[in-house]
Design an enzyme around this catalytic site. Structure first.
Site, PDB file in Angstrom:
ATOM      1  CB  SER A  96      18.705  51.587 -34.607  1.00 56.73           C
ATOM      2  OG  SER A  96      18.678  50.521 -33.678  1.00 56.73           O
TER       3      SER A  96
ATOM      4  CE1 TYR B 284      19.727  54.762 -30.162  1.00 56.29           C
ATOM      5  CE2 TYR B 284      18.488  52.774 -30.677  1.00 56.29           C
ATOM      6  CZ  TYR B 284      19.607  53.570 -30.846  1.00 56.29           C
ATOM      7  OH  TYR B 284      20.599  53.182 -31.720  1.00 56.29           O
TER       8      TYR B 284
HETATM    9  P1  NAD Z   1      29.185  56.512 -30.287  1.00 48.94           P
HETATM   10  O1  NAD Z   1      28.732  56.910 -28.923  1.00 48.94           O
HETATM   11  O2  NAD Z   1      30.410  55.694 -30.451  1.00 48.94           O
HETATM   12  O3  NAD Z   1      29.352  57.811 -31.200  1.00 48.94           O
HETATM   13  C1  NAD Z   1      28.414  58.850 -31.155  1.00 48.94           C
HETATM   14  C2  NAD Z   1      28.974  60.024 -31.895  1.00 48.94           C
HETATM   15  O4  NAD Z   1      28.023  61.094 -31.827  1.00 48.94           O
HETATM   16  C3  NAD Z   1      30.273  60.556 -31.303  1.00 48.94           C
HETATM   17  O5  NAD Z   1      31.092  61.047 -32.345  1.00 48.94           O
HETATM   18  C4  NAD Z   1      29.782  61.710 -30.435  1.00 48.94           C
HETATM   19  O6  NAD Z   1      30.774  62.706 -30.179  1.00 48.94           O
HETATM   20  C5  NAD Z   1      28.676  62.248 -31.305  1.00 48.94           C
HETATM   21  N1  NAD Z   1      27.722  63.065 -30.577  1.00 48.94           N
HETATM   22  C6  NAD Z   1      27.054  62.746 -29.445  1.00 48.94           C
HETATM   23  N2  NAD Z   1      26.285  63.788 -29.061  1.00 48.94           N
HETATM   24  C7  NAD Z   1      26.463  64.763 -29.980  1.00 48.94           C
HETATM   25  C8  NAD Z   1      25.968  66.079 -30.126  1.00 48.94           C
HETATM   26  N3  NAD Z   1      25.098  66.600 -29.244  1.00 48.94           N
HETATM   27  N4  NAD Z   1      26.389  66.817 -31.174  1.00 48.94           N
HETATM   28  C9  NAD Z   1      27.293  66.306 -32.054  1.00 48.94           C
HETATM   29  N5  NAD Z   1      27.792  65.065 -31.972  1.00 48.94           N
HETATM   30  C10 NAD Z   1      27.391  64.311 -30.940  1.00 48.94           C
HETATM   31  O7  NAD Z   1      27.916  55.810 -30.926  1.00 48.94           O
HETATM   32  P2  NAD Z   1      27.757  54.738 -32.112  1.00 48.94           P
HETATM   33  O8  NAD Z   1      27.443  53.432 -31.486  1.00 48.94           O
HETATM   34  O9  NAD Z   1      28.840  54.853 -33.104  1.00 48.94           O
HETATM   35  O10 NAD Z   1      26.370  55.252 -32.711  1.00 48.94           O
HETATM   36  C11 NAD Z   1      26.301  56.006 -33.908  1.00 48.94           C
HETATM   37  C12 NAD Z   1      24.889  55.899 -34.461  1.00 48.94           C
HETATM   38  O11 NAD Z   1      24.586  54.516 -34.708  1.00 48.94           O
HETATM   39  C13 NAD Z   1      23.809  56.393 -33.499  1.00 48.94           C
HETATM   40  O12 NAD Z   1      22.800  57.078 -34.233  1.00 48.94           O
HETATM   41  C14 NAD Z   1      23.262  55.118 -32.911  1.00 48.94           C
HETATM   42  O13 NAD Z   1      21.930  55.248 -32.467  1.00 48.94           O
HETATM   43  C15 NAD Z   1      23.362  54.193 -34.105  1.00 48.94           C
HETATM   44  N6  NAD Z   1      23.361  52.763 -33.771  1.00 48.94           N
HETATM   45  C16 NAD Z   1      24.310  52.228 -32.978  1.00 48.94           C
HETATM   46  C17 NAD Z   1      24.269  50.876 -32.702  1.00 48.94           C
HETATM   47  C18 NAD Z   1      25.291  50.200 -31.849  1.00 48.94           C
HETATM   48  O14 NAD Z   1      25.097  49.021 -31.542  1.00 48.94           O
HETATM   49  N7  NAD Z   1      26.380  50.851 -31.465  1.00 48.94           N
HETATM   50  C19 NAD Z   1      23.241  50.081 -33.227  1.00 48.94           C
HETATM   51  C20 NAD Z   1      22.289  50.679 -34.040  1.00 48.94           C
HETATM   52  C21 NAD Z   1      22.355  52.028 -34.310  1.00 48.94           C
END
Ligand code: NAD
Length: 255
Positions: A137, A150
């Site tokens: 991130s 986080y």
């Molecule tokens: P999201 O909430 O859309 O998806 C999260 C995914 O993780 C889902 O498939 C969920 O089912 C799965 N998950 C959650 N808990 C779990 C568990 N205990 N076991 C197995 N699977 C599990 O989130 P996203 O925004 O797509 O985020 C994905 C990654 O990107 C994360 O690591 C997040 O920190 C990172 N990220 C997101 C953003 C953003 O702006 N959305 C920015 C930077 C980094």
């Protein structure tokens, strides 16, 4: 999406790929011919549709459970590509931060990637080829208030990634982070109410004055853009890209 064959014959496990960024990475790799193993939660119909769409397997492991991770990795067999993407967020002042949320965030965002990586690496080394991609991130490079767990987990995954990149440098296996800025996914939507409360703001103020205020482009990053970057990191041409932390954040961390 055009179908390519750059990843034909490669077997990829993408954690947290039933939603958001992980799903976009899975789709991008599938479009390049990779065999996909999905992981993550979601309703059974959605998961069945995604499996059908990509001809994918689905591993339903809860990554907070070390034994479930070990079972998933053993059932998956040798992998060419491992994407550690599952993650969660919680927003609260540190003195009120629920200790169970702290533990869960560190376990999912950091420790799960240690377990999947340590279990995937032996077969990658033996094959003389592998790609480990960790979704970190912008918060692996910089911090925002009220996201202590986080930010700690994301700075740590960046350090973990550099370490394994060095350990694997002569094996044909690369390890890199992708560090998105704000991407409009359920994870971001879910933190808006808590941010409203923590900062005393309206929904619109959180979107414009907190989230997009960070990104000079004033645009959310698109999940498909992250999918394209992940595919690039898997290409032969990226064989010398290792230990890197790739920002895709609309200029956020350039400031
Ligand atoms: P999201 O909430 O859309 O998806 C999260 C995914 O993780 C889902 O498939 C969920 O089912 C799965 N998950 C959650 N808990 C779990 C568990 N205990 N076991 C197995 N699977 C599990 O989130 P996203 O925004 O797509 O985020 C994905 C990654 O990107 C994360 O690591 C997040 O920190 C990172 N990220 C997101 C953003 C953003 O702006 N959305 C920015 C930077 C980094």
């Amino acid at each position: 999406m055009l179908k390519g064959e750059g990843l034909a014959g490669k077997r990829a496990l993408i954690t947290g790929s039933t939603s958001g960024i992980g799903l976009a990475i899975a789709r991008a790799m599938h479009a390049e011919g990779a065999e996909i193993i999905l992981n993550g939660f979601g309703d059974a119909d959605l998961i069945a549709e995604l499996r059908e769409e990509m001809g994918a397997q689905h591993a339903n492991a809860d990554l907070l459970d070390t034994a479930a991770i070990a079972a998933m990795m053993s059932e998956a067999g040798p992998l060419d590509i491992l994407v550690n993407n599952a993650g969660m967020q919680y927003v609260s002042p540190v003195e009120d931060f629920p200790t169970d949320k702290w533990d869960a965030i560190i376990a999912l965002n950091l420790t799960a990637a240690f377990h999947t990586s340590r279990l995937a690496i032996p077969a990658m080394k033996q094959a003389g080829w592998g790609r480990i991609i960790n979704t970190a991130s912008a918060h692996s490079l910089t911090a925002s208030p009220f996201k202590s767990a986080y930010n700690a987990s994301k700075h740590a995954i960046a350090g973990f990634t550099k370490t394994i990149a060095l350990e694997l440098a002569q094996t044909g296996v690369t390890a890199n982070c992708i560090s998105p800025g704000y991407v409009w996914t359920p994870l971001i939507e879910g933190q808006i109410p808590d941010t409203m409360e923590a900062r005393g703001l309206t929904r619109e103020e959180v979107i414009n004055d907190v989230l997009l205020a960070k990104q000079p482009t004033k645009k959310f990053v698109q999940p498909s853009e992250i999918g394209a970057l992940a595919v690039f990191l898997c290409r032969e041409e990226a064989g010398n890209v290792t230990g890197a932390n790739w920002s895709i954040d609309g200029g956020w961390t350039a400031e």
